[in-house]
Enzyme design. Structure first.
Site, PDB file in Angstrom:
ATOM      1  N   LYS A 192       0.869  -1.186   0.000  1.00  0.00           N
ATOM      2  CA  LYS A 192       0.000   0.000   0.000  1.00  0.00           C
ATOM      3  C   LYS A 192       0.900   1.229   0.000  1.00  0.00           C
ATOM      4  O   LYS A 192       1.412   1.647   1.037  1.00  0.00           O
ATOM      5  CB  LYS A 192      -0.885  -0.029   1.254  1.00  0.00           C
ATOM      6  CG  LYS A 192      -2.251   0.635   1.107  1.00  0.00           C
ATOM      7  CD  LYS A 192      -2.208   2.100   0.812  1.00  0.00           C
ATOM      8  CE  LYS A 192      -2.024   2.980   2.013  1.00  0.00           C
ATOM      9  NZ  LYS A 192      -1.836   4.404   1.682  1.00  0.00           N
ATOM     10  N   GLY A 245       6.288   4.924   8.444  1.00  0.00           N
ATOM     11  CA  GLY A 245       5.457   6.129   8.453  1.00  0.00           C
ATOM     12  C   GLY A 245       5.572   6.821   9.793  1.00  0.00           C
ATOM     13  O   GLY A 245       6.542   6.623  10.538  1.00  0.00           O
ATOM     14  N   SER A 246       4.558   7.597  10.113  1.00  0.00           N
ATOM     15  CA  SER A 246       4.629   8.397  11.334  1.00  0.00           C
ATOM     16  C   SER A 246       4.414   7.525  12.571  1.00  0.00           C
ATOM     17  O   SER A 246       3.790   6.461  12.500  1.00  0.00           O
ATOM     18  CB  SER A 246       3.552   9.488  11.291  1.00  0.00           C
ATOM     19  OG  SER A 246       2.279   8.868  11.230  1.00  0.00           O
ATOM     20  N   THR A 247       4.892   8.022  13.687  1.00  0.00           N
ATOM     21  CA  THR A 247       4.700   7.320  14.958  1.00  0.00           C
ATOM     22  C   THR A 247       3.212   7.235  15.305  1.00  0.00           C
ATOM     23  O   THR A 247       2.735   6.214  15.804  1.00  0.00           O
ATOM     24  CB  THR A 247       5.507   8.043  16.053  1.00  0.00           C
ATOM     25  OG1 THR A 247       6.897   7.877  15.733  1.00  0.00           O
ATOM     26  CG2 THR A 247       5.239   7.488  17.440  1.00  0.00           C
ATOM     27  N   ARG A 248       2.483   8.293  14.988  1.00  0.00           N
ATOM     28  CA  ARG A 248       1.039   8.298  15.296  1.00  0.00           C
ATOM     29  C   ARG A 248       0.320   7.136  14.604  1.00  0.00           C
ATOM     30  O   ARG A 248      -0.431   6.394  15.229  1.00  0.00           O
ATOM     31  CB  ARG A 248       0.423   9.637  14.847  1.00  0.00           C
ATOM     32  CG  ARG A 248      -1.017   9.826  15.255  1.00  0.00           C
ATOM     33  CD  ARG A 248      -1.514  11.214  14.902  1.00  0.00           C
ATOM     34  NE  ARG A 248      -1.681  11.417  13.478  1.00  0.00           N
ATOM     35  CZ  ARG A 248      -2.758  11.052  12.789  1.00  0.00           C
ATOM     36  NH1 ARG A 248      -3.775  10.478  13.396  1.00  0.00           N
ATOM     37  NH2 ARG A 248      -2.844  11.278  11.484  1.00  0.00           N
ATOM     38  N   GLY A 250       1.864   4.518  13.272  1.00  0.00           N
ATOM     39  CA  GLY A 250       2.512   3.276  13.709  1.00  0.00           C
ATOM     40  C   GLY A 250       1.811   2.693  14.931  1.00  0.00           C
ATOM     41  O   GLY A 250       1.604   1.477  15.035  1.00  0.00           O
ATOM     42  N   GLU A 268       8.672   1.237  11.395  1.00  0.00           N
ATOM     43  CA  GLU A 268       9.795   2.168  11.161  1.00  0.00           C
ATOM     44  C   GLU A 268       9.166   3.554  11.152  1.00  0.00           C
ATOM     45  O   GLU A 268       8.472   3.907  10.192  1.00  0.00           O
ATOM     46  CB  GLU A 268      10.473   1.882   9.814  1.00  0.00           C
ATOM     47  CG  GLU A 268      10.859   0.430   9.586  1.00  0.00           C
ATOM     48  CD  GLU A 268      11.906  -0.085  10.553  1.00  0.00           C
ATOM     49  OE1 GLU A 268      12.671   0.728  11.111  1.00  0.00           O
ATOM     50  OE2 GLU A 268      11.938  -1.309  10.782  1.00  0.00           O
ATOM     51  N   CYS A 303      13.086  10.825   7.746  1.00  0.00           N
ATOM     52  CA  CYS A 303      12.976  10.335   9.118  1.00  0.00           C
ATOM     53  C   CYS A 303      14.293  10.586   9.856  1.00  0.00           C
ATOM     54  O   CYS A 303      14.322  10.822  11.047  1.00  0.00           O
ATOM     55  CB  CYS A 303      12.653   8.851   9.118  1.00  0.00           C
ATOM     56  SG  CYS A 303      13.772   7.894   8.092  1.00  0.00           S
ATOM     57  N   GLU A 402       8.707  16.179  15.363  1.00  0.00           N
ATOM     58  CA  GLU A 402       9.221  15.972  14.007  1.00  0.00           C
ATOM     59  C   GLU A 402       8.513  16.951  13.066  1.00  0.00           C
ATOM     60  O   GLU A 402       7.283  16.951  12.976  1.00  0.00           O
ATOM     61  CB  GLU A 402       8.937  14.531  13.562  1.00  0.00           C
ATOM     62  CG  GLU A 402       9.544  14.215  12.215  1.00  0.00           C
ATOM     63  CD  GLU A 402       9.240  12.792  11.756  1.00  0.00           C
ATOM     64  OE1 GLU A 402       8.072  12.378  11.825  1.00  0.00           O
ATOM     65  OE2 GLU A 402      10.184  12.112  11.319  1.00  0.00           O
TER      66      GLU A 402
HETATM   67  P1  NAD Z   1       1.909   8.436   7.625  1.00  0.00           P
HETATM   68  O1  NAD Z   1       2.016   7.702   8.915  1.00  0.00           O
HETATM   69  O2  NAD Z   1       0.914   9.515   7.511  1.00  0.00           O
HETATM   70  O3  NAD Z   1       1.558   7.403   6.433  1.00  0.00           O
HETATM   71  C1  NAD Z   1       2.350   6.283   6.164  1.00  0.00           C
HETATM   72  C2  NAD Z   1       1.506   5.267   5.415  1.00  0.00           C
HETATM   73  O4  NAD Z   1       0.441   4.834   6.266  1.00  0.00           O
HETATM   74  C3  NAD Z   1       0.833   5.812   4.153  1.00  0.00           C
HETATM   75  O5  NAD Z   1       0.789   4.831   3.161  1.00  0.00           O
HETATM   76  C4  NAD Z   1      -0.573   6.123   4.645  1.00  0.00           C
HETATM   77  O6  NAD Z   1      -1.559   6.107   3.619  1.00  0.00           O
HETATM   78  C5  NAD Z   1      -0.790   4.999   5.622  1.00  0.00           C
HETATM   79  N1  NAD Z   1      -1.816   5.294   6.628  1.00  0.00           N
HETATM   80  C6  NAD Z   1      -2.200   6.508   7.120  1.00  0.00           C
HETATM   81  N2  NAD Z   1      -3.192   6.350   8.017  1.00  0.00           N
HETATM   82  C7  NAD Z   1      -3.449   5.027   8.104  1.00  0.00           C
HETATM   83  C8  NAD Z   1      -4.361   4.251   8.861  1.00  0.00           C
HETATM   84  N3  NAD Z   1      -5.222   4.801   9.713  1.00  0.00           N
HETATM   85  N4  NAD Z   1      -4.349   2.901   8.702  1.00  0.00           N
HETATM   86  C9  NAD Z   1      -3.486   2.317   7.835  1.00  0.00           C
HETATM   87  N5  NAD Z   1      -2.606   3.003   7.081  1.00  0.00           N
HETATM   88  C10 NAD Z   1      -2.575   4.353   7.224  1.00  0.00           C
HETATM   89  O7  NAD Z   1       3.376   8.924   7.279  1.00  0.00           O
HETATM   90  P2  NAD Z   1       3.847   9.786   6.022  1.00  0.00           P
HETATM   91  O8  NAD Z   1       3.416  11.189   6.224  1.00  0.00           O
HETATM   92  O9  NAD Z   1       3.463   9.088   4.776  1.00  0.00           O
HETATM   93  O10 NAD Z   1       5.437   9.649   6.151  1.00  0.00           O
HETATM   94  C11 NAD Z   1       6.199  10.437   6.990  1.00  0.00           C
HETATM   95  C12 NAD Z   1       6.592   9.690   8.235  1.00  0.00           C
HETATM   96  O11 NAD Z   1       7.312   8.505   7.885  1.00  0.00           O
HETATM   97  C13 NAD Z   1       7.538  10.494   9.109  1.00  0.00           C
HETATM   98  O12 NAD Z   1       7.125  10.391  10.445  1.00  0.00           O
HETATM   99  C14 NAD Z   1       8.887   9.809   8.889  1.00  0.00           C
HETATM  100  O13 NAD Z   1       9.777   9.977   9.938  1.00  0.00           O
HETATM  101  C15 NAD Z   1       8.472   8.391   8.699  1.00  0.00           C
HETATM  102  N6  NAD Z   1       9.526   7.618   8.015  1.00  0.00           N
HETATM  103  C16 NAD Z   1      10.252   6.719   8.745  1.00  0.00           C
HETATM  104  C17 NAD Z   1      11.273   5.994   8.139  1.00  0.00           C
HETATM  105  C18 NAD Z   1      12.079   4.992   8.917  1.00  0.00           C
HETATM  106  O14 NAD Z   1      12.789   4.198   8.306  1.00  0.00           O
HETATM  107  N7  NAD Z   1      12.025   4.989  10.237  1.00  0.00           N
HETATM  108  C19 NAD Z   1      11.558   6.199   6.791  1.00  0.00           C
HETATM  109  C20 NAD Z   1      10.791   7.123   6.073  1.00  0.00           C
HETATM  110  C21 NAD Z   1       9.773   7.822   6.703  1.00  0.00           C
END
Ligand code: NAD
Length: 499
Positions: A192, A245-248, A250, A268, A303, A402
């Site tokens: 996804k 993605g974001s911690t929230r 996650g 991650e 990140c 962040e």
């Molecule tokens: P995000 O958490 O908003 O979204 C990440 C993914 O999750 C997207 O595909 C999104 O559509 C999906 N998503 C959103 N809400 C969801 C839900 N309720 N249920 C299931 N899936 C859902 O993050 P973002 O804005 O896309 O990315 C930025 C974040 O990613 C930053 O916090 C960054 O630090 C982190 N990041 C971490 C790493 C790492 O390796 N640690 C690498 C890259 C980015």
């Protein structure tokens, strides 16, 4: 500039850009069952790029069913490792062959400079897939040291159906970090991509078929988090979710797992990296360059962004002067211009978030040393100047949260203990750095830092051979390296009685 870049007119290519827009399920490009689409927007112009299939639970069901069928009949999961290797190596080659098309897609979709897409993102994604392809037939299982009249095998088996949910900041690379180890170990995957940057994932699914990946082994369901993402993470027939993605969000993944089938959840997540510059830093010029690129590369949408410059008070002025000067030379430009170093912020929402943090820095009393403004508004795109705040304290929002934009916060310290205290005083623990000419100081500080990666006298050095992931609320797993293969496999003990 090399010959390859000179010979490509990216703007001309962009004018006839025609990306894949359908979902990829069970080996075929298909529209969403509902017929719904969403607009992908070019962040450099604010104009729609493509209408992409908007998948929801029904499409996710179809993708998971296809992935499950493929997994159970063994068309990939039981293929000889050497045969899987061949297919994945072909895929890596196809990614390299189509690198210009993929780089253009990435740049138009998420706003990063074309030179970065072409030189960093796409080659790194291909390299990642090739590296795991090579690992496929080189990793051995174990025989345990049990009593003589027994034989105990400790083997690894693929987890099953993997749901990979990835962000928009390095769209193809983050997908490759999941696909490489998950496919190499024999899993089926439903990917996804982010709704903000789904296009390269759709093209790579097609390339995977061309490489010989059997139908159903890799599926891509573009869509929103609260539709496609949630359905995938809650699915009863998904064995493992690999999330970046974001911690929230996650944290939501952990909830979804608890509410459904207790699927494995690998996270991650975000970061707020401290980049510590000690008084005895050997080369201030290098430290300044690393500090600037550590926060301004990829528009700060990283990140691992070195968003907190934790600097000894004796070198603060000299260092900041240099960082500001480098930042001044990185004004945002057209992402399609090969000379551009800083592109567009991914969308209006992220732009508002970044501008909100800049405003909060001002209001809370930080001193703005560089930037702070939205620029190139006449293009319709979302551009923010490289921004540097001085005199930041750990009470300020810009020091703790962040931002995911080109905003640097400088915080001073007096001794190593204080530097470590400041560095560790956030909920994240992804990356960190320390600059010192004294090997003992560098090692002592590196040991005390609660982070998954600590750089010493460098920043963001990278290789597929080393694990990447976070302490604390930056996550619970590791991408890259052989360690990542553990996430996509289950350990099995087989005990044989020989008496
Ligand atoms: P995000 O958490 O908003 O979204 C990440 C993914 O999750 C997207 O595909 C999104 O559509 C999906 N998503 C959103 N809400 C969801 C839900 N309720 N249920 C299931 N899936 C859902 O993050 P973002 O804005 O896309 O990315 C930025 C974040 O990613 C930053 O916090 C960054 O630090 C982190 N990041 C971490 C790493 C790492 O390796 N640690 C690498 C890259 C980015």
């Amino acid at each position: 500039m090399n010959r390859e870049q000179k010979s490509v007119d990216w703007r001309e290519r962009a004018a006839s850009f025609a990306p894949r827009t359908q979902a990829f399920i069970d080996g075929r490009c298909v529209p969403a069952k509902s017929g719904a689409t969403f607009d992908c927007v070019n962040p450099a112009t604010g104009k729609p790029l493509a209408a992409v299939a908007s998948c929801d639970a029904a499409d996710v069901d179809a993708a998971v069913a296809g992935a499950r069928r493929a997994f159970e009949d063994g068309r990939w999961s039981r293929l000889a490792p050497a045969a899987r290797k061949k297919v994945l190596l072909r895929l890596a080659e196809l990614v390299r062959k189509h690198r210009e098309e993929l780089a253009l897609t990435e740049t138009l979709d998420m706003g990063k400079p074309i030179t970065d897409s072409l030189k960093v993102d796409i080659p790194a994604a291909a390299n990642c897939i090739a590296w795991y392809a090579e690992a496929t037939d080189k990793v051995y299982d174990q025989v345990a040291p049990v009593p003589h009249e027994s034989l105990a095998l400790v083997t690894r088996e693929p987890a099953g159906v993997v749901g990979a949910i990835v962000p928009w900041n390095f769209p193809l690379l983050m997908a490759a970090w999941k696909l490489g180890p998950a496919l190499a170990t024999g899993n089926s995957v439903v990917l996804k991509p982010s709704e903000k940057s789904p296009l390269t994932a759709l093209r790579v699914a097609e390339l995977a078929m061309e490489a010989g990946l059997p139908e159903g082994v890799l599926n891509v369901v573009p869509g929103f988090g609260y539709t496609a993402g949630e359905a995938l993470a809650l699915h009863m027939d998904v064995d493992c979710v690999a999330f970046t993605g974001s911690t929230r969000i996650g944290k939501k993944m952990l909830e979804y797992s608890g509410r459904s089938n207790m699927k494995r959840v690998w996270l991650e997540c975000g970061g707020k990296a401290p980049n510590i510059v000690m008084a005895d830093v050997a080369d201030l010029e290098r430290a300044a360059t690393a500090a600037a690129y550590g926060i301004f590369f990829n528009q700060g949408e990283m990140c691992s962004a070195a968003s907190r410059l934790v600097v000894h008070e004796s070198v603060r002025d000299a260092l900041l002067e240099k960082v500001v000067e480098i930042g001044r030379g990185m004004a945002p430009g057209d992402p399609l211009d090969p000379k551009t170093k800083l592109g567009a912020i991914v969308d209006q929402v992220q732009l508002n978030t970044v501008m909100g943090y800049i405003e909060s820095g001002r209001k809370q009393g930080a001193e703005l040393r560089l930037g702070g403004r939205r620029v190139r508004e006449e293009t319709g795109g979302y551009f923010v100047e490289p921004t540097v705040f001085d005199r930041v304290t750990m009470q300020m929002k810009i020091a703790r949260e962040e931002i995911f934009g080109p905003v640097l916060s400088a915080i001073t310290f007096r001794d190593a203990e204080e530097a470590v205290r400041i560095a560790n005083d956030v909920s994240y623990g992804l990356t960190a750095a320390v600059w010192s000419r004294d090997i003992t100081t560098a090692h002592r500080v590196a040991k005390a830092l609660r982070a998954g990666t600590v750089y010493v006298n460098c920043y963001d050095a990278d290789d597929i051979t080393v694990p990447f992931g976070g302490f604390k609320q930056s996550g619970n797993g590791r991408d890259k390296s052989l360690h990542a293969m553990d996430k996509y496999t289950e350990l099995k003990t087989t005990w044989i009685d020989l008496s």
